[in-house]
Design an enzyme around this catalytic site. Structure first.
Site, PDB file in Angstrom:
ATOM      1  N   LYS A 191       0.819  -1.216   0.000  1.00 57.90           N
ATOM      2  CA  LYS A 191       0.000   0.000   0.000  1.00 57.90           C
ATOM      3  C   LYS A 191       0.850   1.262   0.000  1.00 57.90           C
ATOM      4  O   LYS A 191       0.354   2.343  -0.335  1.00 57.90           O
ATOM      5  CB  LYS A 191      -0.951  -0.010   1.198  1.00 57.90           C
ATOM      6  CG  LYS A 191      -2.091  -1.007   1.041  1.00 57.90           C
ATOM      7  CD  LYS A 191      -3.258  -0.368   0.341  1.00 57.90           C
ATOM      8  CE  LYS A 191      -4.302  -1.384  -0.099  1.00 57.90           C
ATOM      9  NZ  LYS A 191      -5.436  -0.772  -0.771  1.00 57.90           N
TER      10      LYS A 191
ATOM     11  N   ASP B 105      -8.808  -0.258   6.251  1.00 56.74           N
ATOM     12  CA  ASP B 105      -8.819  -1.418   7.140  1.00 56.74           C
ATOM     13  C   ASP B 105      -7.413  -1.657   7.656  1.00 56.74           C
ATOM     14  O   ASP B 105      -7.109  -2.683   8.231  1.00 56.74           O
ATOM     15  CB  ASP B 105      -9.413  -2.658   6.452  1.00 56.74           C
ATOM     16  CG  ASP B 105      -9.071  -2.717   4.993  1.00 56.74           C
ATOM     17  OD1 ASP B 105      -7.948  -2.328   4.647  1.00 56.74           O
ATOM     18  OD2 ASP B 105      -9.934  -3.147   4.202  1.00 56.74           O
TER      19      ASP B 105
HETATM   20  C1  LIG Z   1      -2.363  -6.482   2.333  1.00 55.26           C
HETATM   21  C2  LIG Z   1      -3.424  -6.180   1.347  1.00 55.26           C
HETATM   22  N1  LIG Z   1      -3.551  -6.966   0.265  1.00 55.26           N
HETATM   23  C3  LIG Z   1      -4.474  -6.714  -0.670  1.00 55.26           C
HETATM   24  C4  LIG Z   1      -5.366  -5.665  -0.544  1.00 55.26           C
HETATM   25  C5  LIG Z   1      -6.421  -5.469  -1.584  1.00 55.26           C
HETATM   26  O1  LIG Z   1      -6.249  -4.309  -2.325  1.00 55.26           O
HETATM   27  P1  LIG Z   1      -7.497  -3.625  -3.062  1.00 55.26           P
HETATM   28  O2  LIG Z   1      -8.429  -3.157  -1.979  1.00 55.26           O
HETATM   29  O3  LIG Z   1      -6.910  -2.546  -3.868  1.00 55.26           O
HETATM   30  O4  LIG Z   1      -8.143  -4.703  -3.859  1.00 55.26           O
HETATM   31  C6  LIG Z   1      -5.272  -4.822   0.575  1.00 55.26           C
HETATM   32  C7  LIG Z   1      -6.167  -3.686   0.744  1.00 55.26           C
HETATM   33  O5  LIG Z   1      -6.176  -3.014   1.748  1.00 55.26           O
HETATM   34  C8  LIG Z   1      -4.278  -5.078   1.545  1.00 55.26           C
HETATM   35  O6  LIG Z   1      -4.112  -4.303   2.624  1.00 55.26           O
END
Ligand SMILES: Cc1ncc(COP(=O)(O)O)c(C=O)c1O
Length: 411
Positions: free
Chosen positions: A76, A121
Site C-alpha cells: 500500500k 482497514d
Molecule cells: C495487504 C493487502 N492486500 C491486498 C489488498 C487489496 O487491495 P485492493 O483493496 O486494492 O483490492 C489490501 C487492501 O487493503 C491489503 O491491505
C-alpha cells in the site's frame, strides 16, 4: 467458489482503459516513489518456490514479496503517496511542485492547512498517514469496528488523527466522505465512487510498480510472459486492476490468465463477475484477511477487471492461515517467507483451486503452469500473524536468513 469470467475480452489492451491506466503514467509514479526515502526502490524480491511447485504438480511458482517494500510492511506504500502527490500538484498547479521537494517536506508551509482523510482497514491508512507526515499536511484516518488495536496504533504512530466508527469498511468509507464534506478535508480513498475517480486511479497507477518490477525480474518480453497464470487478491479491486492493466498493456494478446481471489465473506468481485455487473458482497464482509474485507468493489477498478480478469474465486479464512503456514515453513528448496493474512490469499487460492479438478481444468492449470503470486503484506498485525503461524515474524525471518546462508554456501 470459482467462476470463469464470461465477459473477459481477449483483445489488445483497449484504448478506453488507457484513460485509466497506462505503462507511461505508471513509470512516472514509480520514478516519483523513488524520492520517498522509506521506499525500497531496488525492488521487492521475486522469490522462486520450486519445492512448493513440485509438491503442487505445476512447473513454477514465483512470489513477489511486498513485506519489504517499506517499513510499513505492505504494497500500500505504492498507492496513497502517489495519489496524495498528484492531488497536491493538481491543487497548486502554479507552484510547479516536484515529487522530490514534496517528499522532502519543503512545502510544509503551503500545506499547513491542507488535510487529507481516508477510511482504511489498516494498510492504506498507514501509507497515507506516513506520506502526509513526510509531506507535511494534516491527516485523519477513519477505521471501522473490526480494525484491531495493533493496526490502529501503527497508523497513529505516523501522526494521523484516528476516528473509529461502528459498522464495517463500507460504512467507514461513507463516514470519511461525510467528515470531509463537513470540514473541507480532501478524501484520498483507494476506492472510487460516483464522481470520485481521479484519486483512486492514481492509487492504482502506483500499484502498477509491482507489475513493472515483475516484468524486469522475470525477464518477461512482450511476446513471452514468464507466467501462464497470475493469482491476485482483491479487496475493492485496485491492486488487481493495477496489475492486470499493466500486464495486459505490456503483453497485449499474450497476457497471462488472471485469477482474482477474495474471502468468501467479502465476495463483491466474484459476485460482480457472476452477474456481469457490479454487485455487493453476499457475506458478512468480516474476514481474517482484513485488507480484503470489502463489501463493494471500486467501480473504476471494475472497468479493468470486468474485461481483464479471467477467473474469480473465493477462499475461507482457514485456507489463508494454511497458506501463511506453508510460506513460513519453507523447505530445502524454498525460503521461509513472512506472508500476512491478506498477503497469503493468492497462494491460498492456488492451493484451493488445484484441489478442485473442474476448476483446475477450467483455469488450465497443470504441469506446464508457471504461476505468479503477490504477497501483498508481511506481519502488519504481528500478534495476529503469530497466532496464525505459531511463530513470530522475527523468528521466520531469522530462518530465512539462515536458509539464504545455507543456499549460498551450497551453491
Ligand atoms: C495487504 C493487502 N492486500 C491486498 C489488498 C487489496 O487491495 P485492493 O483493496 O486494492 O483490492 C489490501 C487492501 O487493503 C491489503 O491491505
Amino acid at each position: 467458489m470459482f467462476t470463469s469470467n464470461k465477459h473477459a475480452v481477449h483483445s489488445p489492451y483497449p484504448d478506453r482503459l488507457k484513460e485509466i491506466l497506462t505503462i507511461a503514467s505508471a513509470s512516472e509514479s514509480r520514478e516519483w516513489l523513488s524520492f520517498w526515502p522509506i521506499i525500497n526502490m531496488t525492488g521487492t524480491p521475486l522469490w522462486k518456490l520450486p519445492g512448493l511447485a513440485r509438491q503442487l504438480g505445476i512447473a513454477h511458482i514465483s512470489i513477489k514479496d511486498e513485506s519489504t517494500r517499506s517499513p510499513l510492511g505492505s504494497f500500500k506504500a505504492l498507492g496513497a503517496p502517489i495519489a496524495l502527490l498528484r492531488l497536491i500538484m493538481r491543487r497548486w498547479p502554479e507552484h510547479n511542485l516536484s515529487a522530490q521537494d514534496l517528499f522532502a517536506g519543503r512545502h510544509r508551509e503551503l500545506l499547513a492547512h491542507f488535510t487529507v482523510i481516508s477510511a482504511t482497514d489498516g494498510n492504506h491508512g498507514k501509507a497515507l498517514a506516513a506520506a502526509a507526515q513526510a509531506i507535511g499536511c494534516g491527516c485523519v484516518i477513519v477505521i471501522h469496528a473490526n480494525v484491531n488495536a495493533e493496526r490502529e496504533l501503527a497508523i497513529a504512530r505516523y501522526g494521523a488523527r484516528i476516528v473509529r466508527t461502528t459498522g464495517n469498511y463500507d460504512q467507514s468509507v461513507e463516514e470519511a466522505a461525510r467528515l470531509a464534506m463537513e470540514n473541507g478535508w480532501n478524501v484520498v480513498s483507494d476506492t472510487s465512487y460516483d464522481g470520485y475517480e481521479d484519486v483512486p486511479r492514481d492509487v492504482m497507477q502506483g500499484y502498477s510498480t509491482i507489475a513493472a518490477e515483475v516484468i524486469e525480474q522475470s525477464n518477461s518480453l512482450p511476446d513471452e510472459c514468464a507466467f501462464t497464470h497470475v493469482f491476485v487478491q482483491g479487496g475493492v479491486g485496485g491492486l488487481a486492476a493495477g496489475v492486470v492493466g499493466h500486464l495486459w498493456e505490456f503483453h497485449q494478446l499474450r497476457r497471462p490468465r488472471f485469477v482474482v481471489v477474495e474471502p468468501e465473506q467479502a465476495d463483491c468481485l466474484y459476485q460482480s463477475a457472476a452477474a456481469g455487473q457490479l454487485r455487493k458482497a453476499t457475506g458478512s464482509v468480516d474476514s481474517l484477511m482484513a485488507g480484503l474485507a470489502c463489501g463493494e468493489a471500486s467501480p473504476l477498478a471494475w472497468k479493468i477487471l470486468g474485461p481483464g480478469a479471467d477467473y474469480f474465486m473465493t477462499i475461507d479464512d482457514t485456507a489463508a492461515i494454511q497458506a501463511m503456514q506453508v510460506a513460513a515453513a519453507g523447505n530445502a528448496a524454498d525460503p521461509p517467507l513472512v506472508v500476512g493474512e491478506s498477503g497469503a490469499a493468492g497462494l491460498a487460492g492456488l492451493i484451493t483451486l488445484l484441489q478442485h479438478p473442474l476448476g483446475k481444468a477450467e483455469a488450465g492449470l497443470g504441469p506446464q503452469s508457471r504461476v505468479l503470486l503477490i504477497s501483498t503484506e508481511g506481519a502488519t498485525a504481528p500478534s495476529v500473524y503469530e497466532t496464525c503461524v505459531g511463530e513470530t515474524a522475527k523468528s521466520v525471518l531469522a530462518r530465512q536468513i539462515e536458509w539464504l546462508r545455507v543456499s549460498r554456501d551450497t551453491r
